[in-house]
Design an enzyme around this catalytic site. Sequence first.
Site: not given
Length: 258
Positions: A96, A168
């Site tokens: 992430h 993302e």
Amino acid sequence: MKKIWIGTSWKMNKDAASAASWAAAVEQAVERSDGRVQPFVIPPFPYLSQMAQTINAEAIQLGAQNMCWQDSGAFTGEVSPLMLKDCGVSIVEIGHSERRAMFGETDNTVNLKVLAALKHGLTPLVCVGDTADEKKWSVSVESVVRQVKIALFDVPFDKVTDVILAYEPVWAIGEGGTPATKEEAETVHRAIRDALVECYGQETADSVVLLYGGSVNLTNASELLDQVNIDGVFVGRTAWDAEGYVELLSIANSKLEH
């Protein structure tokens, strides 16, 4: 037809009571589903065992937010893939942008973690994304495809479809993020799919699950799920409330009725 994946990571939020409340409300909704939507939830580490005992693992997959690539050893503060399996985890989130920016995660460590997860039968959910500067410079596709190729380096051909990829955009994540338009999201997802075709062939590429994450909400989820190369959404704040998550499941189920 592939399932539609609807997932959420709670990041460093909730407590034991709110986790239990969320799980109870969502499980009731999932029990009414026909199984063509795949829910998953990624709580903070302290609540993994609790959630594993609360939710039906066959219906809602449980994930962890990070892991070490080593099985054991002198790695203070880390959690191994074997520990995650002990907690009932089936998915592990890797790479992430917050991990990369704040905790030194690199493309190389992402790859090591992907290989370790697959070795132990865990599903790696690999997050890739472009920064605001990369978007401004018109190199978003190149940046994201590079991250994908490094993440999958040395992954056995027959294991590629066990990896989930989540696009993302860094500029879309967080409270002040601006969600990608459906066109922006689809452009990058299509580039990822094309890169997978180039590396592994059409059949394998089509089988890899591609998710979009970054300021997904109840307004834009439907149009994102309409895109050809988006197989689901990975949601933050909107899904932290059980009612919001259940509504996302409803939106996904409605796509399967047509």
